[in-house]
Design an enzyme around this catalytic site. Structure first.
Site, short mmCIF file in Angstrom:
data_model
loop_
_atom_site.label_atom_id
_atom_site.label_comp_id
_atom_site.label_asym_id
_atom_site.label_seq_id
_atom_site.Cartn_x
_atom_site.Cartn_y
_atom_site.Cartn_z
N LYS A 149 0.86 -1.20 0.00
CA LYS A 149 0.00 0.00 0.00
C LYS A 149 0.88 1.23 0.00
CE LYS A 149 -3.88 2.21 0.28
NZ LYS A 149 -3.42 2.90 -0.97
N GLN A 192 7.27 3.87 3.79
CA GLN A 192 5.86 3.46 3.85
C GLN A 192 5.67 2.19 4.68
OE1 GLN A 192 3.88 5.59 1.47
NE2 GLN A 192 2.21 5.02 2.82
N LYS A 213 5.48 3.45 8.29
CA LYS A 213 4.31 4.32 8.43
C LYS A 213 3.04 3.48 8.49
CE LYS A 213 4.09 7.50 5.30
NZ LYS A 213 3.78 8.44 4.19
N LYS A 262 5.38 1.68 -3.17
CA LYS A 262 5.29 3.03 -3.73
C LYS A 262 5.59 2.96 -5.21
CE LYS A 262 4.62 7.27 -2.17
NZ LYS A 262 3.99 7.77 -0.95
N GLY A 307 -2.68 8.25 -4.33
CA GLY A 307 -1.99 9.44 -4.84
C GLY A 307 -0.76 9.78 -4.02
N ASP A 308 0.04 10.66 -4.57
CA ASP A 308 1.15 11.32 -3.88
C ASP A 308 1.35 12.62 -4.68
OD1 ASP A 308 3.46 10.54 -1.75
OD2 ASP A 308 4.38 11.67 -3.37
N THR A 327 -4.58 13.41 5.47
CA THR A 327 -3.14 13.56 5.75
C THR A 327 -2.90 14.83 6.57
OG1 THR A 327 -2.76 12.51 3.61
CG2 THR A 327 -0.85 13.46 4.72
N ASN A 380 -2.35 19.14 -1.40
CA ASN A 380 -3.33 18.44 -0.60
C ASN A 380 -2.98 18.40 0.89
OD1 ASN A 380 -3.85 15.40 0.52
ND2 ASN A 380 -5.64 16.28 -0.46
N SER A 405 -6.87 5.67 3.77
CA SER A 405 -6.87 4.81 2.59
C SER A 405 -7.27 3.38 2.96
CB SER A 405 -5.49 4.77 1.95
OG SER A 405 -5.30 5.86 1.08
O1 2IT Z 1 2.90 9.08 1.50
C1 2IT Z 1 1.78 8.58 1.68
O2 2IT Z 1 1.48 8.00 2.73
C2 2IT Z 1 0.80 8.68 0.59
N1 2IT Z 1 1.12 9.25 -0.44
C3 2IT Z 1 -0.55 8.06 0.72
C4 2IT Z 1 -0.49 6.59 0.51
C5 2IT Z 1 -1.83 5.90 0.46
O3 2IT Z 1 -1.81 4.73 0.07
O4 2IT Z 1 -2.85 6.48 0.80
#
Ligand code: 2IT
Length: 448
Positions: free
Chosen positions: A90, A111, A114, A126, A165-166, A209, A240, A380
């Protein structure tokens, strides 16, 4: 055992030459894990750290698309599926001209921890492309997204890998990516998050976020005997993450005095705190120009400072929400000299390792991005659950859960650093708390 950590860091650097952002996060995370590895010799015996720094799978592909002038363009596409010990891969997709494996791997590695910190069942991954969305037409963005998904679709799935997204990938891009996925596989399923509310998106995901970062900062302040209300806050970015942060700061009684872009920063003494100003941020983003100067034209009390970062502005709390390494050693030194007490990272890996060391040595409380910005991916995962259960949660259900998750992450970071370092160090605590769950899962699943 410290030798083990050092050895893996050196091997990783040698195995991934030139990928400096990836080296940076691996060095930062693994160094802080030394006392944990010391306590668990079984990790070295099973090459756990070597496995952790090697993505389970890395996919690189060609993306070919035709621009409005009829020219054929070729970009690079990536998906690094890093770790699936605790759930499907994810993590977001980043479209930016500076994207290369070093950027995607740093993001994918961060990630893992996190996602683990959220307490939810999601692994780390990612992806992205070196596609530059600046100045592209809507039709060009659509054709690019369709070409990107035409390759990516075969590698992802709601129980395999769930992108979102990112930077450079917002609601519009997710829509085009989703449309193409569905057209190819003929299934309506939760394969992407950050979707529109009309087709499976979660209420609160857009804000998540930024809201999460502010709730995390609030916990940081509370743990140190202070409160957010009445504080002056300087943030960077205007996308965002910055938008959500500005909204929640205002709601909690703080004044957000800056936003920034690649062109410079805007200082607004009245605060970026009205619905009109929040809408202006959305308009700046939608313009596709990647600039913030027009904010100061629209709100005459505000001043635009070309080419400068907002870190020079006077504030009680600084929240970087733009991109990696936006806090450098010289910024950190200036914070220390000015007696700044709190910095809470919003963007992924906001600070260089040297800057973190300078801030912490100078007595600044630093909230690390992998903990503070985990609210986006947490929602998410809530969206994935909503899709899998064919359900729709209310905004209140989502945001209450998110708030609880952010409070829980702060607590987990504080407790882990207390246990292994005997002090309140959220940077080390985040790495340790995130790591322990993943390491436990990897040990139980054998040598894979
Ligand atoms: O950096 C991040 O945590 C994101 N861009 C969101 C990743 C997600 O899967 O919602």
């Amino acid at each position: 055992m410290a030798n083990y950590v050092e050895r893996v860091i050196e091997q990783c650097k040698a195995n991934n030459p030139g990928e400096i952002e990836f080296h940076q996060t691996v060095e930062e995370v693994l160094t802080s894990l030394a006392p944990v590895v010391e306590k668990h010799p079984e990790y070295e015996a099973s090459a756990l750290l070597e496995r952790l720094v090697e993505p389970e799978r890395g996919i690189t592909f060609r993306v070919v698309w035709v621009d409005d002038a009829g020219k054929v363009n070729v970009n690079k596409g990536y998906r690094y599926e890093f770790n699936s010990a605790i759930g499907p891969y994810k993590g977001g997709l980043r479209f930016a001209p500076n994207v290369y494996p070093g950027i995607i791997k740093f993001l994918g590695f961060e990630q893992i921890f996190k996602n683990s910190l959220t307490g939810l069942p999601i692994g780390g991954g990612k992806g992205g492309s070196n596609f530059d969305p600046t100045g592209k037409s809507d039709a060009e963005v659509m054709r690019f997204c369709q070409a990107f998904m035409t390759e990516l679709y075969r590698h992802i799935g709601p129980n395999t890998d769930v992108p979102a997204g990112d930077m450079g990938v917002g609601g519009r891009e997710i829509g085009y990516l989703y449309g193409q996925y569905k057209r190819i596989v003929n299934r309506f399923e939760g394969v992407l998050t950050g979707k529109g509310l009309e087709y499976g998106g979660a209420l609160g995901r857009a804000e998540a976020t930024g809201y999460g970062i502010v709730w995390y900062a609030e916990e940081m302040l509370k743990a140190n005997g202070e409160e957010l209300a009445g504080k002056k806050v300087a943030i960077s970015g205007f996308g965002n993450v910055a938008w959500g942060a500005a909204k929640k700061l205002t709601e909690l009684g703080a004044t957000c005095v800056t936003i920034s872009g690649p062109d410079g920063y805007v200082y607004d003494p009245d605060g970026v705190g009205t619905p009109e100003k929040h809408q202006c941020m959305l308009d700046l983003r939608a313009s596709g120009q990647n600039i913030v100067a027009p904010y100061a034209d629209k709100f005459p009390n505000a001043t635009f400072y070309p080419g400068q970062k907002p870190w020079v502005a006077d504030a009680d709390l600084y929240i970087p929400c733009a991109t990696q390494n936006e806090i450098q050693a010289e910024d950190a030194k200036s914070f220390v000299e000015r007696g700044v007490k709190f910095v809470c990272e919003g963007s992924n890996m906001s600070s260089t390792n040297e800057a973190i060391a300078i801030m912490q040595d100078g007595g600044i409380i630093v909230g690390p991005s992998k903990a503070a910005n985990a609210g986006g991916v947490a929602v998410s995962c809530i969206e994935m659950g909503q899709n899998a259960g064919h359900a729709c949660f209310t905004a209140e259900q989502v945001l209450d859960q998110l708030h609880g998750i952010m409070v829980g992450i702060h607590k987990a970071c504080a407790e882990a650093s207390q246990e292994y370092y005997g002090k309140y160090d959220l940077v080390k605590g985040a790495n340790i708390a995130g790591f322990l769950k993943v390491a436990g899962a990897m040990m139980q699943q054998g040598i894979v």
